[in-house]
Design a protein around this motif. Structure first.
Motif, PDB file in Angstrom:
ATOM      1  N   LEU A 121       0.844  -1.208   0.000  1.00 13.58           N
ATOM      2  CA  LEU A 121       0.000   0.000   0.000  1.00 13.58           C
ATOM      3  C   LEU A 121       0.875   1.251   0.000  1.00 13.58           C
ATOM      4  O   LEU A 121       2.036   1.211   0.409  1.00 13.58           O
ATOM      5  CB  LEU A 121      -0.851   0.039   1.274  1.00 13.58           C
ATOM      6  N   LEU A 122       0.271   2.365  -0.415  1.00  9.45           N
ATOM      7  CA  LEU A 122       0.912   3.671  -0.238  1.00  9.45           C
ATOM      8  C   LEU A 122       0.164   4.422   0.847  1.00  9.45           C
ATOM      9  O   LEU A 122      -1.077   4.482   0.824  1.00  9.45           O
ATOM     10  CB  LEU A 122       0.837   4.491  -1.535  1.00  9.45           C
ATOM     11  N   HIS A 123       0.916   5.007   1.783  1.00  9.98           N
ATOM     12  CA  HIS A 123       0.324   5.888   2.800  1.00  9.98           C
ATOM     13  C   HIS A 123       0.796   7.305   2.504  1.00  9.98           C
ATOM     14  O   HIS A 123       1.994   7.582   2.596  1.00  9.98           O
ATOM     15  CB  HIS A 123       0.804   5.514   4.210  1.00  9.98           C
ATOM     16  N   ARG A 124      -0.135   8.170   2.136  1.00 10.62           N
ATOM     17  CA  ARG A 124       0.244   9.550   1.795  1.00 10.62           C
ATOM     18  C   ARG A 124      -0.277  10.481   2.884  1.00 10.62           C
ATOM     19  O   ARG A 124      -1.494  10.604   3.089  1.00 10.62           O
ATOM     20  CB  ARG A 124      -0.317   9.909   0.417  1.00 10.62           C
ATOM     21  N   TYR A 125       0.654  11.134   3.566  1.00  9.94           N
ATOM     22  CA  TYR A 125       0.293  11.962   4.727  1.00  9.94           C
ATOM     23  C   TYR A 125      -0.122  13.363   4.304  1.00  9.94           C
ATOM     24  O   TYR A 125       0.507  13.982   3.438  1.00  9.94           O
ATOM     25  CB  TYR A 125       1.475  12.002   5.720  1.00  9.94           C
ATOM     26  N   LYS A 126      -1.179  13.856   4.930  1.00  9.17           N
ATOM     27  CA  LYS A 126      -1.723  15.188   4.623  1.00  9.17           C
ATOM     28  C   LYS A 126      -1.177  16.207   5.617  1.00  9.17           C
ATOM     29  O   LYS A 126      -0.677  15.845   6.678  1.00  9.17           O
ATOM     30  CB  LYS A 126      -3.255  15.164   4.749  1.00  9.17           C
ATOM     31  N   ASP A 127      -1.345  17.472   5.299  1.00 10.01           N
ATOM     32  CA  ASP A 127      -0.993  18.533   6.246  1.00 10.01           C
ATOM     33  C   ASP A 127      -2.131  18.798   7.231  1.00 10.01           C
ATOM     34  O   ASP A 127      -2.003  19.635   8.120  1.00 10.01           O
ATOM     35  CB  ASP A 127      -0.639  19.833   5.501  1.00 10.01           C
ATOM     36  N   ASP A 128      -3.237  18.072   7.075  1.00  8.54           N
ATOM     37  CA  ASP A 128      -4.406  18.300   7.948  1.00  8.54           C
ATOM     38  C   ASP A 128      -4.215  17.654   9.312  1.00  8.54           C
ATOM     39  O   ASP A 128      -3.582  16.603   9.429  1.00  8.54           O
ATOM     40  CB  ASP A 128      -5.671  17.690   7.330  1.00  8.54           C
ATOM     41  N   ALA A 129      -4.815  18.284  10.298  1.00  7.57           N
ATOM     42  CA  ALA A 129      -4.776  17.746  11.661  1.00  7.57           C
ATOM     43  C   ALA A 129      -6.170  17.785  12.250  1.00  7.57           C
ATOM     44  O   ALA A 129      -6.952  18.690  11.961  1.00  7.57           O
ATOM     45  CB  ALA A 129      -3.849  18.588  12.530  1.00  7.57           C
ATOM     46  N   THR A 130      -6.449  16.778  13.093  1.00 11.44           N
ATOM     47  CA  THR A 130      -7.666  16.859  13.904  1.00 11.44           C
ATOM     48  C   THR A 130      -7.276  16.515  15.333  1.00 11.44           C
ATOM     49  O   THR A 130      -6.208  15.950  15.571  1.00 11.44           O
ATOM     50  CB  THR A 130      -8.759  15.862  13.448  1.00 11.44           C
ATOM     51  N   ALA A 131      -8.132  16.864  16.253  1.00  7.09           N
ATOM     52  CA  ALA A 131      -7.947  16.445  17.650  1.00  7.09           C
ATOM     53  C   ALA A 131      -9.317  16.231  18.261  1.00  7.09           C
ATOM     54  O   ALA A 131     -10.324  16.692  17.698  1.00  7.09           O
ATOM     55  CB  ALA A 131      -7.167  17.485  18.436  1.00  7.09           C
ATOM     56  N   PHE A 132      -9.307  15.524  19.406  1.00  3.54           N
ATOM     57  CA  PHE A 132     -10.560  15.249  20.126  1.00  3.54           C
ATOM     58  C   PHE A 132     -11.580  14.610  19.191  1.00  3.54           C
ATOM     59  O   PHE A 132     -12.703  15.071  19.056  1.00  3.54           O
ATOM     60  CB  PHE A 132     -11.098  16.535  20.772  1.00  3.54           C
ATOM     61  N   ASN A 133     -11.112  13.541  18.530  1.00  2.78           N
ATOM     62  CA  ASN A 133     -11.967  12.794  17.613  1.00  2.78           C
ATOM     63  C   ASN A 133     -12.617  13.708  16.571  1.00  2.78           C
ATOM     64  O   ASN A 133     -13.819  13.655  16.333  1.00  2.78           O
ATOM     65  CB  ASN A 133     -13.011  11.987  18.402  1.00  2.78           C
ATOM     66  N   ALA A 134     -11.769  14.544  15.987  1.00  2.18           N
ATOM     67  CA  ALA A 134     -12.147  15.400  14.850  1.00  2.18           C
ATOM     68  C   ALA A 134     -13.093  16.544  15.218  1.00  2.18           C
ATOM     69  O   ALA A 134     -13.664  17.182  14.336  1.00  2.18           O
ATOM     70  CB  ALA A 134     -12.709  14.562  13.704  1.00  2.18           C
ATOM     71  N   LYS A 135     -13.238  16.810  16.513  1.00  2.00           N
ATOM     72  CA  LYS A 135     -14.042  17.982  16.894  1.00  2.00           C
ATOM     73  C   LYS A 135     -13.258  19.263  16.616  1.00  2.00           C
ATOM     74  O   LYS A 135     -13.829  20.337  16.459  1.00  2.00           O
ATOM     75  CB  LYS A 135     -14.427  17.909  18.372  1.00  2.00           C
ATOM     76  N   LYS A 136     -11.934  19.151  16.570  1.00  2.00           N
ATOM     77  CA  LYS A 136     -11.081  20.300  16.294  1.00  2.00           C
ATOM     78  C   LYS A 136     -10.276  19.999  15.030  1.00  2.00           C
ATOM     79  O   LYS A 136      -9.740  18.896  14.895  1.00  2.00           O
ATOM     80  CB  LYS A 136     -10.137  20.476  17.495  1.00  2.00           C
ATOM     81  N   ARG A 137     -10.201  20.982  14.145  1.00  2.00           N
ATOM     82  CA  ARG A 137      -9.508  20.758  12.870  1.00  2.00           C
ATOM     83  C   ARG A 137      -8.510  21.869  12.584  1.00  2.00           C
ATOM     84  O   ARG A 137      -8.746  23.019  12.958  1.00  2.00           O
ATOM     85  CB  ARG A 137     -10.517  20.706  11.713  1.00  2.00           C
ATOM     86  N   GLY A 138      -7.436  21.507  11.900  1.00  2.00           N
ATOM     87  CA  GLY A 138      -6.443  22.498  11.508  1.00  2.00           C
ATOM     88  C   GLY A 138      -5.568  21.944  10.410  1.00  2.00           C
ATOM     89  O   GLY A 138      -5.806  20.830   9.918  1.00  2.00           O
ATOM     90  N   SER A 139      -4.553  22.715  10.041  1.00  2.00           N
ATOM     91  CA  SER A 139      -3.654  22.288   8.979  1.00  2.00           C
ATOM     92  C   SER A 139      -2.418  23.160   9.048  1.00  2.00           C
ATOM     93  O   SER A 139      -2.531  24.345   9.367  1.00  2.00           O
ATOM     94  CB  SER A 139      -4.371  22.498   7.635  1.00  2.00           C
ATOM     95  N   TRP A 140      -1.242  22.602   8.821  1.00  2.00           N
ATOM     96  CA  TRP A 140      -0.061  23.445   8.711  1.00  2.00           C
ATOM     97  C   TRP A 140       0.958  22.808   7.775  1.00  2.00           C
ATOM     98  O   TRP A 140       0.998  21.603   7.603  1.00  2.00           O
ATOM     99  CB  TRP A 140       0.571  23.755  10.075  1.00  2.00           C
ATOM    100  N   GLU A 141       1.740  23.700   7.170  1.00  2.00           N
ATOM    101  CA  GLU A 141       2.674  23.263   6.151  1.00  2.00           C
ATOM    102  C   GLU A 141       3.767  22.385   6.763  1.00  2.00           C
ATOM    103  O   GLU A 141       4.282  22.682   7.835  1.00  2.00           O
ATOM    104  CB  GLU A 141       3.307  24.498   5.505  1.00  2.00           C
ATOM    105  N   GLY A 142       4.087  21.327   6.055  1.00  2.00           N
ATOM    106  CA  GLY A 142       5.189  20.477   6.477  1.00  2.00           C
ATOM    107  C   GLY A 142       4.770  19.341   7.398  1.00  2.00           C
ATOM    108  O   GLY A 142       5.579  18.469   7.721  1.00  2.00           O
ATOM    109  N   LYS A 143       3.504  19.327   7.819  1.00  2.00           N
ATOM    110  CA  LYS A 143       3.063  18.269   8.746  1.00  2.00           C
ATOM    111  C   LYS A 143       3.157  16.887   8.087  1.00  2.00           C
ATOM    112  O   LYS A 143       3.685  15.943   8.674  1.00  2.00           O
ATOM    113  CB  LYS A 143       1.632  18.544   9.210  1.00  2.00           C
ATOM    114  N   GLY A 144       2.635  16.790   6.854  1.00  2.00           N
ATOM    115  CA  GLY A 144       2.665  15.507   6.151  1.00  2.00           C
ATOM    116  C   GLY A 144       4.096  15.018   5.959  1.00  2.00           C
ATOM    117  O   GLY A 144       4.394  13.836   6.147  1.00  2.00           O
TER     118      GLY A 144
END
Ligand code: TMP
Ligand code: ASP
Length: 241
Positions: free
Chosen positions: A23-46
């Motif tokens: 498989l390929l796992h492609r990481y995104k710059d997106d972030a969630t916390a608290f079971n996706a109740k909080k969302r964000g994104s920042w460059e370089g995370k993936g």
């Protein structure tokens, strides 16, 4: 052949390849916390999550730990073996923080007498509750698989505590996942990154992980970049030595 996406998670996408077992796992710059109740994104995370996971899986393999890692394809993509995942999140803790500090009423930062292993049921609808072996039996997870999870968690901890210590980082706690390949072998899977670990700077105590996002502390992009730098710098030095 266009890539076939098998799964889109909160922070990565998984694709099939021409090889049925890979498989390929492609990481995104997106972030969630608290079971996706909080969302964000920042460059370089993936990039950090893919590259740090690759470096750590490679290192763990050299220490005799079986992992799903095959190779890193680009900045944000790793190739892995295709596994059937256990519905278990294995958490190992060296220092009280987060939900353990709440559970036991400990101050965050209290050193534990010995590492604590927790097994959580991977189920977003239930908020990944911590269960005991009786509960897992009821859910059809075999005792021997749970024993493997606990032993693997402790072994990974034994290897990674000194690895991070050398980089000036305290490994406070982390979460891993386990899967089974087509031959029935259990192995370490998923990722090991600032999303799934707590990292504290040894000198300053500064948090260098996703808690900066969870707790709105700022400096999260810089913290991820710093952890990537520390992990890959040592790897490069190791290659020269
Ligand atoms: P906790 O203290 O919130 O239970 O988190 C323990 C560790 O597990 C911490 O290093 C962060 C990681 N973790 C995940 O990887 N995924 C999750 O969904 C949660 C809640 C924690
Ligand atoms: N990854 C989990 C979520 O999406 C929780 C966390 O890391 O805090 O919500």
């Amino acid at each position: 052949m266009p890539e076939e996406m098998l799964y889109e998670g909160k922070a990565k996408r998984v694709f099939a390849t021409d090889d049925e077992g890979v498989l390929l796992h492609r990481y995104k710059d997106d972030a969630t916390a608290f079971n996706a109740k909080k969302r964000g994104s920042w460059e370089g995370k993936g990039k950090t999550n893919a590259t740090m996971s690759a470096a750590l899986f490679e290192y763990l393999e050299t220490q005799g730990v079986p992992t799903h890692f095959v190779d890193q394809v680009d900045d944000v993509t790793i190739r892995t073996k295709k596994l059937e995942m256990l519905p278990v999140e294995v958490i190992v803790r060296n220092i009280a923080a987060g939900s353990l500090a709440r559970l036991l009423g400990f101050e965050e930062g209290r050193k534990l007498k010995a590492p604590i292993v927790e097994l959580c049921y991977k189920d977003d609808d239930l908020d990944d509750p911590m269960l005991n072996w009786y509960h897992f039996r009821e859910l059809g997870v075999a005792d021997e698989d749970l024993a493997f999870c606990e032993e693997l968690g402790l072994r990974v901890n034994e290897i990674l505590v000194p690895f991070f210590d050398e980089k000036g980082v305290i490994l406070v706690d982390f979460k891993i996942e386990v899967g089974r390949d087509k031959d029935g072998n259990l192995m370490l899977a998923d990722e090991i990154s600032p999303d799934t670990c707590r990292f504290w700077d040894k000198e300053t105590g500064e948090k260098l992980d996703k808690d900066r996002f969870r707790r709105d502390m700022g400096g999260v992009e810089e913290a991820y970049a710093e952890m990537l730098r520390r992990v890959t710098e040592i790897k490069e030095r190791g290659a020269v030595d």
